[in-house]
Every structure is written in C-alpha cells, then in structure tokens.
Design a protein around this motif. Structure first.
Motif, PDB file in Angstrom:
ATOM      1  N   LEU A 169       0.759  -1.257   0.156  1.00  0.00           N
ATOM      2  CA  LEU A 169      -0.057  -0.104  -0.285  1.00  0.00           C
ATOM      3  C   LEU A 169       0.831   1.301   0.086  1.00  0.00           C
ATOM      4  O   LEU A 169       0.567   2.293  -0.653  1.00  0.00           O
ATOM      5  N   ASN A 170       1.966   1.107   0.627  1.00  0.00           N
ATOM      6  CA  ASN A 170       2.931   2.223   0.851  1.00  0.00           C
ATOM      7  C   ASN A 170       3.453   2.655  -0.591  1.00  0.00           C
ATOM      8  O   ASN A 170       3.407   3.852  -1.027  1.00  0.00           O
ATOM      9  N   ALA A 171       3.637   1.688  -1.328  1.00  0.00           N
ATOM     10  CA  ALA A 171       4.162   1.712  -2.807  1.00  0.00           C
ATOM     11  C   ALA A 171       3.290   2.615  -3.588  1.00  0.00           C
ATOM     12  O   ALA A 171       3.570   3.181  -4.609  1.00  0.00           O
ATOM     13  N   VAL A 172       1.997   1.900  -3.395  1.00  0.00           N
ATOM     14  CA  VAL A 172       0.949   2.624  -4.154  1.00  0.00           C
ATOM     15  C   VAL A 172       0.721   4.255  -3.877  1.00  0.00           C
ATOM     16  O   VAL A 172       0.666   4.877  -4.530  1.00  0.00           O
ATOM     17  N   THR A 173       0.843   4.418  -2.403  1.00  0.00           N
ATOM     18  CA  THR A 173       0.649   5.697  -2.221  1.00  0.00           C
ATOM     19  C   THR A 173       1.572   6.663  -2.819  1.00  0.00           C
ATOM     20  O   THR A 173       1.361   7.804  -3.114  1.00  0.00           O
ATOM     21  N   LYS A 174       2.924   6.110  -2.676  1.00  0.00           N
ATOM     22  CA  LYS A 174       3.809   7.160  -3.361  1.00  0.00           C
ATOM     23  C   LYS A 174       3.699   7.135  -5.067  1.00  0.00           C
ATOM     24  O   LYS A 174       4.085   8.218  -5.662  1.00  0.00           O
TER      25      LYS A 174
END
Length: 318
Positions: A169-174
C-alpha cells in the motif's frame, strides 16, 4: 486389570479447535473438532467451554472416564505470555469443575510451541511462521527452545502478510503522489480491492478497519509479473525472514556446541503454499545456511500437543 491412561492434545485457533485423544505411546484413538478458542478474541470463558466440550466428546467417543485423561495440553493462539497461559488454565479448570468432567492436569501452550513439536514429531528443528504475523521457533538437540520475532505488527512481524501488505500500500501511495516508481500494484489494488485513489485508501485503512494483510497476495502476484516495486518488497522481507532462521541456527549451535543438520518447516498462509515469495526465501536460506534442510511438517500441531502431553506424563513419573 490395569487402568486405561490417555492424553489429549488440543490445537485452538480463531476459526476452529482440533482435539486428539491418544494413548501414552502417541497412538491417536479419537479426533474431534469444535468452534474457535482464541481467548484473546472470544474471552477465556467461551474458549474454556469449547475446550471442555471437546474433552467430554473425546471421552464419550472412546467410552473412557475423564479421570483416565492424565494430561491435557492445549496450544492456543494468543497464549504466548505466562500470565495469559495461567489465566486460561484457571478458566478451563473452573469450567471443568462446573461441568464435572474431573479434569485435573491442564497445560496451556502457545500455538507455535505445539506446531514446532508436531512439525518434527518431537525432534529438533526450526519452524518459520508467516501468516498475518511472523516469528520463528526452534528446538535444539538438548531440548532447549529458542525464539526469534513475534514482536507484533508495530515492532516486528517482518515478512508477514500484514507488513508486506502495508509496504505494498505504501508503494501505491507513493506512486499516486508522484514521488514513487510506477507499480502494477496500483492497478491490482484498485481492481481487486476497490482502492483506486487517496480518499478510498485512507477511508478503508483509517476508518473501516481494512484488513491490510489482504494486499500481500497481490504483492506476490505483481512480483510474479516482474513488477520491480513488488519484487523489492519481497526481497526485503525474505531477507528479514532469513535473519529469523539464521539467528536460530546460531542459537542452536551455541547451545549444543555442535554443527548438525537442522530441518526447517515453513508454516502460515504467506509461505506455506508455493509462490515466488517462498522460492526466493528458500533459495536464500539453503544457499547461505547449508546445514539447513527445508522439509514439510511431519505432523499437525494437535499431534504436537499430544506429544507434549505424553512427555509431561513421562517426566512426572521419572
């Protein structure tokens, strides 16, 4: 005529509870299942009711008296701390007194401990567990027990479904912000989970108690499709799980002052099934730790509880 003597091993989790009744030689005579017994979720009273009911069912199945059950070992999810074990033990004994099955000797263990015993049928080895959380347990050649990990999602759980999902999810937010690399995860999470923008993700995670571990299979799927961000996440966490194993190998060798072959079993939803994640992890372990051999668990956690119960009886008579 000699009095019949039995033990019962119980594996209790969040969805079901399994019970095995065996003789003192580990020959299983009865198998029964019941409802959930994770006392951290349903409470000690309901969990103890499930356990005592299963003990009574096992006895009724074989026609024995509960007084002929010398020891009951129940390995329960959430029973990692001594205070929780004692609290659950007292609840089971009280429930038994109320319902009159005459249970006298109950031992509460963690679910990991009985899984370790079952995986190698009481012999030395290491289990690496990665489901929603993660940790590793080992039994050395002198019977000593060693642990690595198990610090929970805030302080640990590296390599688990929760942490892999969180990093996905963090990769997606970035990516959505424009401050991270493009990733297939953005499309997969939008299509499969309906989380296609900032508002949807924030609402799900912070207001709707979204199960972050649900993202982990998508990270593995994206890595299998050669997505670089997903591959980076898996590489990071296979290294973390490798460190769990390396640490326990060192503890075994330090405690026994010997270097011997050590079997290792993978357990849990994230590493139990074949996937690119499991392949990467296994390659790192066997390449760097040649004394370790990856094997399938030999028996169930419930049978591991049976072995611990039988060992308890044996020790009491030595």
């Amino acid at each position: 005529m000699a009095k019949k003597q039995f033990v019962i091993g119980i594996d209790g989790g969040g969805t079901k509870t399994a019970a095995l009744l065996s003789d003192l030689n580990g020959n299983v005579l009865v198998e029964e299942t019941g409802g959930p017994s994770n006392f951290q979720i349903i409470g000690v009273q309901k969990a103890s009711e499930v356990i005592v009911s299963l003990v009574k069912k096992c006895c009724e199945e074989i026609g024995c008296s509960p007084s002929e059950i010398l020891t009951i070992v129940a390995g329960l999810t959430g029973a990692g701390r001594e205070g929780d074990k004692e609290r659950m033990k007292l609840a089971v004994l009280e429930e038994a007194r109320t319902r009159k099955p005459a249970i006298s000797n109950v031992i509460i263990e963690s679910d990991g401990r009985i899984a370790l015993e079952g995986a190698f049928r009481g012999k030395p080895g290491i289990i690496l567990i990665a489901g929603t959380g993660s940790f590793a347990l080992a039994k050395d050649h002198k019977g000593g027990i060693h642990r690595a990990g198990g610090w929970g999602r805030i302080l640990g759980d590296e390599g688990s479904g929760y942490v892999i999902g969180r990093d996905g999810l963090n990769a997606v937010t970035k990516h959505l912000d424009g401050r991270g690399k493009e990733t297939l995860l953005t499309r997969l999470i939008a299509e499969r989970l309906g989380l296609g923008n900032q508002e949807a993700i924030i609402t799900a995670v912070y207001r709707e108690n979204f199960d972050i571990a649900r993202v982990a299979p998508l990270v593995i799927e994206a890595a299998e499709a050669k997505d670089t961000e997903a591959a980076r996440i898996l590489n990071k966490h296979t290294f973390e799980l490798f460190e769990h194993v390396r640490t326990l190998v060192n503890k075994i060798e330090e405690s026994t002052r010997m270097r011997a072959k050590i079997p290792l079993s993978f357990i849990g939803s994230v590493i139990g099934a074949e996937s690119v994640y499991k392949k990467i992890l296994q390659h790192k372990i066997v390449f760097s730790l040649p004394q370790v051999t990856v094997v399938a668990p030999q028996a169930s956690p419930a049978f591991g509880a049976v072995l611990l119960a039988a060992q308890s009886v044996k020790s009491a008579h030595e």
